[in-house]
Design a protein around this motif. Structure first.
Motif, PDB file in Angstrom:
ATOM      1  N   TRP A 100      36.734  36.481  46.410  1.00 23.39           N
ATOM      2  CA  TRP A 100      36.628  37.379  45.666  1.00 23.39           C
ATOM      3  C   TRP A 100      36.156  38.608  46.354  1.00 23.39           C
ATOM      4  O   TRP A 100      36.470  39.938  46.524  1.00 23.39           O
ATOM      5  N   LEU A 101      35.084  38.318  47.126  1.00 26.61           N
ATOM      6  CA  LEU A 101      34.224  39.243  47.631  1.00 26.61           C
ATOM      7  C   LEU A 101      35.128  39.699  49.029  1.00 26.61           C
ATOM      8  O   LEU A 101      34.973  40.810  49.578  1.00 26.61           O
ATOM      9  N   LEU A 102      35.896  38.652  49.491  1.00 21.94           N
ATOM     10  CA  LEU A 102      36.809  39.273  50.616  1.00 21.94           C
ATOM     11  C   LEU A 102      38.141  40.010  50.296  1.00 21.94           C
ATOM     12  O   LEU A 102      38.580  40.956  50.910  1.00 21.94           O
ATOM     13  N   VAL A 103      38.608  39.525  49.152  1.00 24.11           N
ATOM     14  CA  VAL A 103      39.722  39.947  48.633  1.00 24.11           C
ATOM     15  C   VAL A 103      39.936  40.209  47.287  1.00 24.11           C
ATOM     16  O   VAL A 103      40.263  39.324  46.523  1.00 24.11           O
ATOM     17  N   PRO A 104      39.151  41.261  46.794  1.00 26.41           N
ATOM     18  CA  PRO A 104      38.813  41.415  45.396  1.00 26.41           C
ATOM     19  C   PRO A 104      40.189  41.924  44.495  1.00 26.41           C
ATOM     20  O   PRO A 104      40.104  43.135  44.025  1.00 26.41           O
ATOM     21  N   ARG A 105      40.993  40.971  44.350  1.00 26.09           N
ATOM     22  CA  ARG A 105      42.369  41.093  43.611  1.00 26.09           C
ATOM     23  C   ARG A 105      42.857  40.074  42.995  1.00 26.09           C
ATOM     24  O   ARG A 105      42.776  38.983  43.313  1.00 26.09           O
ATOM     25  N   PRO A 106      43.556  40.178  41.673  1.00 18.37           N
ATOM     26  CA  PRO A 106      43.715  39.264  40.703  1.00 18.37           C
ATOM     27  C   PRO A 106      44.892  38.354  41.632  1.00 18.37           C
ATOM     28  O   PRO A 106      45.140  37.202  41.460  1.00 18.37           O
ATOM     29  N   GLU A 107      45.593  39.215  42.526  1.00 21.18           N
ATOM     30  CA  GLU A 107      46.596  38.390  43.153  1.00 21.18           C
ATOM     31  C   GLU A 107      46.210  37.318  44.202  1.00 21.18           C
ATOM     32  O   GLU A 107      46.890  36.353  44.414  1.00 21.18           O
ATOM     33  N   MET A 108      44.838  37.256  44.554  1.00 17.51           N
ATOM     34  CA  MET A 108      44.223  36.496  45.445  1.00 17.51           C
ATOM     35  C   MET A 108      44.191  35.026  44.647  1.00 17.51           C
ATOM     36  O   MET A 108      44.240  33.933  45.239  1.00 17.51           O
ATOM     37  N   LEU A 109      43.528  35.250  43.455  1.00 18.68           N
ATOM     38  CA  LEU A 109      43.620  33.856  42.634  1.00 18.68           C
ATOM     39  C   LEU A 109      44.952  33.257  42.387  1.00 18.68           C
ATOM     40  O   LEU A 109      45.021  31.974  42.361  1.00 18.68           O
ATOM     41  N   LEU A 110      46.054  33.979  42.246  1.00  8.22           N
ATOM     42  CA  LEU A 110      47.433  33.378  42.182  1.00  8.22           C
ATOM     43  C   LEU A 110      47.916  32.672  43.389  1.00  8.22           C
ATOM     44  O   LEU A 110      48.268  31.685  43.427  1.00  8.22           O
ATOM     45  N   VAL A 111      47.507  33.417  44.609  1.00  9.03           N
ATOM     46  CA  VAL A 111      47.749  32.683  45.758  1.00  9.03           C
ATOM     47  C   VAL A 111      47.281  31.291  46.106  1.00  9.03           C
ATOM     48  O   VAL A 111      47.542  30.511  46.757  1.00  9.03           O
ATOM     49  N   VAL A 112      45.828  31.536  45.809  1.00 13.60           N
ATOM     50  CA  VAL A 112      44.789  30.501  46.154  1.00 13.60           C
ATOM     51  C   VAL A 112      45.602  29.321  45.151  1.00 13.60           C
ATOM     52  O   VAL A 112      45.391  28.166  45.750  1.00 13.60           O
ATOM     53  N   GLN A 113      45.699  29.542  44.117  1.00  9.13           N
ATOM     54  CA  GLN A 113      46.461  28.547  43.176  1.00  9.13           C
ATOM     55  C   GLN A 113      47.410  27.798  43.747  1.00  9.13           C
ATOM     56  O   GLN A 113      47.810  26.635  43.671  1.00  9.13           O
ATOM     57  N   VAL A 114      48.580  28.508  44.198  1.00  3.34           N
ATOM     58  CA  VAL A 114      49.690  28.010  44.855  1.00  3.34           C
ATOM     59  C   VAL A 114      49.287  27.226  45.878  1.00  3.34           C
ATOM     60  O   VAL A 114      49.841  25.923  46.189  1.00  3.34           O
ATOM     61  N   LEU A 115      48.356  27.637  46.873  1.00  2.00           N
ATOM     62  CA  LEU A 115      48.088  26.936  48.174  1.00  2.00           C
ATOM     63  C   LEU A 115      47.457  25.345  47.794  1.00  2.00           C
ATOM     64  O   LEU A 115      47.734  24.559  48.408  1.00  2.00           O
ATOM     65  N   ALA A 116      46.524  25.518  46.700  1.00  3.09           N
ATOM     66  CA  ALA A 116      45.743  24.426  46.319  1.00  3.09           C
ATOM     67  C   ALA A 116      46.757  23.549  45.901  1.00  3.09           C
ATOM     68  O   ALA A 116      46.753  22.254  46.327  1.00  3.09           O
ATOM     69  N   VAL A 117      47.690  23.709  45.039  1.00  2.00           N
ATOM     70  CA  VAL A 117      48.948  22.838  44.443  1.00  2.00           C
ATOM     71  C   VAL A 117      49.521  22.254  45.646  1.00  2.00           C
ATOM     72  O   VAL A 117      49.942  21.056  45.715  1.00  2.00           O
ATOM     73  N   ALA A 118      50.047  23.165  46.535  1.00  2.00           N
ATOM     74  CA  ALA A 118      50.786  22.841  47.777  1.00  2.00           C
ATOM     75  C   ALA A 118      50.217  21.777  48.607  1.00  2.00           C
ATOM     76  O   ALA A 118      50.943  20.821  48.987  1.00  2.00           O
ATOM     77  N   SER A 119      48.870  21.888  48.666  1.00  2.00           N
ATOM     78  CA  SER A 119      48.072  20.916  49.381  1.00  2.00           C
ATOM     79  C   SER A 119      48.125  19.131  49.095  1.00  2.00           C
ATOM     80  O   SER A 119      47.973  18.465  49.730  1.00  2.00           O
ATOM     81  N   GLY A 120      48.371  19.445  47.654  1.00  2.00           N
ATOM     82  CA  GLY A 120      48.662  17.817  47.115  1.00  2.00           C
ATOM     83  C   GLY A 120      49.727  17.193  47.584  1.00  2.00           C
ATOM     84  O   GLY A 120      49.790  16.142  47.384  1.00  2.00           O
ATOM     85  N   ALA A 121      50.751  17.923  48.225  1.00  2.00           N
ATOM     86  CA  ALA A 121      51.986  17.338  48.596  1.00  2.00           C
ATOM     87  C   ALA A 121      51.389  16.251  49.775  1.00  2.00           C
ATOM     88  O   ALA A 121      52.159  15.417  50.233  1.00  2.00           O
TER      89      ALA A 121
END
Length: 310
Positions: A100-121
């Motif tokens: 958040w300190l690097l990218v203080p925007r709500p969209e950051m959380l949404l993108v991180v969530q996508v990337l985290a789930v994608a890593s489960g593949a």
């Protein structure tokens, strides 16, 4: 002196390795396509004002407050400030504060969530190779994981810390299969801090480790830690931080004994009442939505499906 990660020869070697393993190349292409498409859709949904206080707003405030020196502080429905642990025990949100300190925007959380789930593949693919001895089926399993409708819904609708538990549990299962205690206990530990009830899934994963692979010591550690974590969360942490001084969700268990502590006793002494609770039409439809897209294949591995039982 150049760093190895930037060395042209190192990149060439990695490219050669991918060309020699086309299944892995397809896997990474699927992960990349999923990450771009789902990130775009999640951000688009947010920018069209389809997101709400529950739960993106709550999570954004908790992460932002952490960066301000007030860990996990949020606002309840009455406008009072409280620590989020009084609602749900998901301190993994603290780990998102540096981002958040690097990218203080709500969209950051949404993108991180996508990337985290994608890593489960990745662990799903590796498990497919191990269990099925087929690259094609391993890739198919990874794609099914990425396109699984309930998971797509979780990623696209708001932001939830518990969603991070999905890829972490997939890595934990892979670690059990491969005999990697370091990976197992790291991923299991991170999964625990995604939400209070994940401890029950970890405990049953311990049963799988002990019975299916004879890793009894691991199984005991996972089972004891998982049950203890959920019990402490529900009876100590949440009541301590809740504005009301009690667990705000305890009334959900009134019909099963009146308190969280009486629930285990009801499970043993009155299983029919529990059966009536879990076989109502809405719950059966929920189970159908969970298992129908998978053609009920989890039933073929009941011991491994146990962590989903709670």
């Amino acid at each position: 002196m150049r760093l190895p990660a930037l060395d042209a020869h190192a990149w060439r070697d990695r490219a050669d390795a991918l060309r020699a393993d086309p299944a892995r190349l397809v896997l990474w292409a699927a992960i990349a396509a999923y990450s771009v498409a789902l990130s775009w859709l999640a951000v688009l949904r947010y920018r069209f004002f389809w997101s709400g206080r529950f739960d993106l707003g709550n999570m954004v405030q908790a992460v932002w407050s952490t960066t301000q020196g007030r860990p996990l502080e949020s606002t309840d429905t009455h406008g009072e400030q409280f620590v989020r642990l009084g609602a749900h025990v998901d301190p993994i949100l603290v780990l998102l504060a540096p981002l958040w300190l690097l990218v203080p925007r709500p969209e950051m959380l949404l993108v991180v969530q996508v990337l985290a789930v994608a890593s489960g593949a990745i662990p799903v693919f590796l498990l497919g190779r191990r269990w099925l001895a087929s690259d094609a089926l391993a890739v198919a399993g990874a794609v099914v994981y990425l396109l699984y409708p309930p998971q797509l819904w979780s990623v696209l609708t708001e932001f939830h810390a518990v969603v991070f538990a999905t890829p972490l549990l997939a890595w934990a299962i892979w670690a059990v299969e491969e005999g990697r205690p370091g990976v197992l206990f790291t991923t299991a530990g991170l999964a625990l801090i995604c939400k209070e009830h994940v401890g029950l899934a970890i405990a049953l994963l311990g049963l799988y480790a002990a019975v299916a692979h004879g890793r009894r010591a691991w199984g005991v550690v996972l089972a004891v830690t998982g049950v203890a974590w959920t019990a402490v969360c529900m009876t100590v942490i949440i009541p301590h931080f809740a504005p009301s001084g009690g667990n705000p969700f305890s009334n959900r268990y009134d019909h099963l004994g009146g308190s969280l502590t009486s629930l285990p006793r009801t499970l043993v002494t009155d299983p029919l009442r529990v059966l009536e609770t879990v076989t109502t039409e809405p719950k059966l439809l929920y189970l159908l939505a969970i298992f129908l897209p998978l053609m009920f294949l989890p039933a073929a591995a009941p011991l491994l499906a146990l962590p989903a039982l709670p």
